[in-house]
Write an enzyme that holds these catalytic residues in place. Structure first.
Site, PDB file in Angstrom:
ATOM      1  N   TRP A 146       0.559  -1.105  -0.067  1.00 42.50           N
ATOM      2  CA  TRP A 146      -0.116  -0.035   0.064  1.00 42.50           C
ATOM      3  C   TRP A 146       0.692   1.260   0.050  1.00 42.50           C
ATOM      4  O   TRP A 146       0.790   2.175  -0.670  1.00 42.50           O
ATOM      5  CB  TRP A 146      -0.846  -0.120   1.159  1.00 42.50           C
ATOM      6  CG  TRP A 146      -2.018  -1.107   1.032  1.00 42.50           C
ATOM      7  CD1 TRP A 146      -2.291  -2.106   1.830  1.00 42.50           C
ATOM      8  CD2 TRP A 146      -2.929  -1.112   0.010  1.00 42.50           C
ATOM      9  NE1 TRP A 146      -3.182  -3.004   1.267  1.00 42.50           N
ATOM     10  CE2 TRP A 146      -4.100  -2.209  -0.005  1.00 42.50           C
ATOM     11  CE3 TRP A 146      -3.516  -0.019  -1.007  1.00 42.50           C
ATOM     12  CZ2 TRP A 146      -4.849  -2.533  -0.776  1.00 42.50           C
ATOM     13  CZ3 TRP A 146      -4.302  -0.492  -1.814  1.00 42.50           C
ATOM     14  CH2 TRP A 146      -5.205  -1.700  -1.836  1.00 42.50           C
ATOM     15  N   ASP A 204      -1.455   6.592   6.610  1.00 34.56           N
ATOM     16  CA  ASP A 204      -2.427   5.684   6.150  1.00 34.56           C
ATOM     17  C   ASP A 204      -2.872   4.804   7.205  1.00 34.56           C
ATOM     18  O   ASP A 204      -1.924   3.770   7.423  1.00 34.56           O
ATOM     19  CB  ASP A 204      -2.118   4.932   4.594  1.00 34.56           C
ATOM     20  CG  ASP A 204      -3.049   4.108   4.429  1.00 34.56           C
ATOM     21  OD1 ASP A 204      -4.184   3.991   5.107  1.00 34.56           O
ATOM     22  OD2 ASP A 204      -3.044   3.496   3.287  1.00 34.56           O
ATOM     23  N   LYS A 254     -12.659  -1.831   7.680  1.00 41.66           N
ATOM     24  CA  LYS A 254     -11.988  -2.795   8.274  1.00 41.66           C
ATOM     25  C   LYS A 254     -12.330  -2.834   9.969  1.00 41.66           C
ATOM     26  O   LYS A 254     -13.084  -3.509  10.246  1.00 41.66           O
ATOM     27  CB  LYS A 254     -10.319  -2.543   8.218  1.00 41.66           C
ATOM     28  CG  LYS A 254      -9.837  -2.956   6.787  1.00 41.66           C
ATOM     29  CD  LYS A 254      -9.281  -2.007   6.212  1.00 41.66           C
ATOM     30  CE  LYS A 254      -8.745  -2.143   4.709  1.00 41.66           C
ATOM     31  NZ  LYS A 254      -8.591  -3.422   4.048  1.00 41.66           N
TER      32      LYS A 254
HETATM   33  C1  PLP Z   1      -3.407   0.044   4.264  1.00 41.93           C
HETATM   34  C2  PLP Z   1      -4.398   0.289   3.128  1.00 41.93           C
HETATM   35  N1  PLP Z   1      -4.280   1.184   2.294  1.00 41.93           N
HETATM   36  C3  PLP Z   1      -5.321   1.510   1.388  1.00 41.93           C
HETATM   37  C4  PLP Z   1      -6.133   0.752   1.009  1.00 41.93           C
HETATM   38  C5  PLP Z   1      -6.993   1.088  -0.042  1.00 41.93           C
HETATM   39  O1  PLP Z   1      -8.276   1.310   0.658  1.00 41.93           O
HETATM   40  P1  PLP Z   1      -9.694   1.310  -0.646  1.00 41.93           P
HETATM   41  O2  PLP Z   1      -9.845   0.211  -1.228  1.00 41.93           O
HETATM   42  O3  PLP Z   1     -10.667   1.767   0.485  1.00 41.93           O
HETATM   43  O4  PLP Z   1      -9.193   2.636  -1.570  1.00 41.93           O
HETATM   44  C6  PLP Z   1      -6.224  -0.597   1.682  1.00 41.93           C
HETATM   45  C7  PLP Z   1      -7.283  -1.574   1.416  1.00 41.93           C
HETATM   46  O5  PLP Z   1      -7.054  -2.570   1.699  1.00 41.93           O
HETATM   47  C8  PLP Z   1      -5.368  -0.792   2.896  1.00 41.93           C
HETATM   48  O6  PLP Z   1      -5.335  -1.932   3.467  1.00 41.93           O
END
Ligand code: PLP
Length: 371
Positions: free
Chosen positions: A102, A182, A206
């Site tokens: 991520w 994040d 989550k």
């Molecule tokens: C740490 C992290 N950041 C970003 C995201 C992306 O999230 P979204 O699908 O809500 O855009 C996720 C999705 O699992 C994630 O686990």
């Protein structure tokens, strides 16, 4: 009906009382003769839910008054672009710490966003071993490994890498540089000192509720100083000045988040969540470490995630068999992300210790039968 044991990484298990409350209120919300989904987002019924969700979050997470709590859309993925669009002035650069998949995505998106706006991005630390998409992430950096630029617009980090199972248990010291995090997959699993951060963002699907809403906690001064040469809808100040009601918010997702936050408060708030989550994670890691090598966690001990526990078996075929037999025993969501394989068990707030004990008993039996 028996509830399926749900270890999904997100969307993920929701607390049963939060769902039951939604069921009870679904057709007739607050005696209004209609569901909350059918109310105007500017009516008093919905506005009360909106205010309660923000209030509960501020209370449970001890969010200081000088921070805005914003509900936005587009997921954490949109934040990958919005953070640099708002916070990197022309001619300036932002720093990124990469500890998994991520974080890599956040950098890639920030590069595109800043290139459009005459700014730039720098990787201050990437602990991945190998090259490109095949990089392996098994740890967070030590303080000395982060080569931070004291003039950076901010330092971005991912507190928990959902795919790699790598989590920061202490946050880096960014000095005078604003720290941006994040926290999508470990938001509100325990108390944090929010004042360590200038901006936190987290998708709800989550620990907080269903997908469709992303929470942004941002220092008011940072929001006020953000760029004004980007579209209105992408400016944090637009959400802040309009109490996250500039455009139609995802009302039902926010309503369900309200139910989840009320449940967390009822259970004892962040101290209770922390106790519950540590017990689940230690139960599962003990089962892995005590298996004589049958199950193996690739993540360095000190960087192991409390929320997403990843482990391997001796072959992909055995992992397939493990997941298939677990499914027969009503346990779902245990396959690792398709990019890395293996097994991943997500232990978000709503997952109970009974589910984890059922899993660890199953693991022992499986190891005995297949070892
Ligand atoms: C740490 C992290 N950041 C970003 C995201 C992306 O999230 P979204 O699908 O809500 O855009 C996720 C999705 O699992 C994630 O686990």
């Amino acid at each position: 009906m028996t509830r399926t044991i749900n270890f999904n990484a997100g969307p993920a298990a929701l607390p049963l009382p939060a769902l039951e409350r939604a069921r009870a209120e679904l057709l007739d919300f607050a005696g209004s003769g209609m569901s909350v989904m059918e109310h105007s987002h500017r009516g008093k019924e919905y506005e009360a839910v909106h205010a309660e969700a923000i209030g509960l979050m501020r209370e449970l997470y001890a969010i200081p008054a000088e921070y805005d709590v914003l509900f936005m859309q587009g997921g954490a993925s949109q934040q990958f672009a919005m953070v640099p669009m708002n916070l990197v002035p022309a001619g300036k650069s932002a720093d990124y710490v990469v500890t998994g998949a991520w974080g890599q995505k956040a950098v890639a998106e920030a590069k595109l966003a800043t290139a459009m706006l005459g700014a730039s991005v720098r990787v201050a630390c990437d602990v991945g071993a190998g090259e490109g998409k095949a990089k392996k992430y098994v740890r967070v950096p030590t303080a000395g490994e982060i080569k931070a630029d004291p003039a950076a617009a901010y330092l971005h980090m991912t507190s928990n890498e959902t795919i790699d199972g790598v989590e920061f248990h202490a946050f880096p010291d960014a000095g005078a540089v604003p720290l941006v995090c994040d926290m999508s997959s470990d938001f509100m699993w325990r108390a944090v000192d929010v004042s360590r951060f200038s901006l936190i963002y987290a998708g709800a699907q989550k620990n907080l509720g269903p997908s469709g809403v992303v929470v942004v906690i941002a220092k008011k001064s940072l929001v006020a100083a953000g760029r004004k040469d980007i579209p209105t809808i992408f400016q944090y100040r637009t959400a802040a000045e309009n109490n996250s009601l500039y455009n139609t918010p995802p009302t039902f997702a926010i309503y369900l988040m309200r139910n989840v936050l009320a449940w967390a408060k009822e259970l004892g708030g962040m101290p209770a969540m922390e106790k519950r989550n540590l017990e689940k994670a230690s139960t599962l890691y003990e089962a892995i470490d005590g298996s004589g090598g049958f199950f193996r966690c690739p993540v360095d001990f000190a960087s192991r995630s409390v929320m997403n526990v990843v482990f391997r078996l001796s072959s992909e075929a055995l992992e397939e068999k493990f997941a298939a037999e677990a499914k027969k025993a009503h346990m779902v969501g245990i396959k690792g992300h398709r990019s890395v394989g293996g097994i991943r068990i997500s232990l978000y707030n709503a997952v109970g210790i009974e589910w984890v004990k059922t899993l660890t008993h199953f693991m022992k039996d499986f190891a005995k039968a297949n070892g």
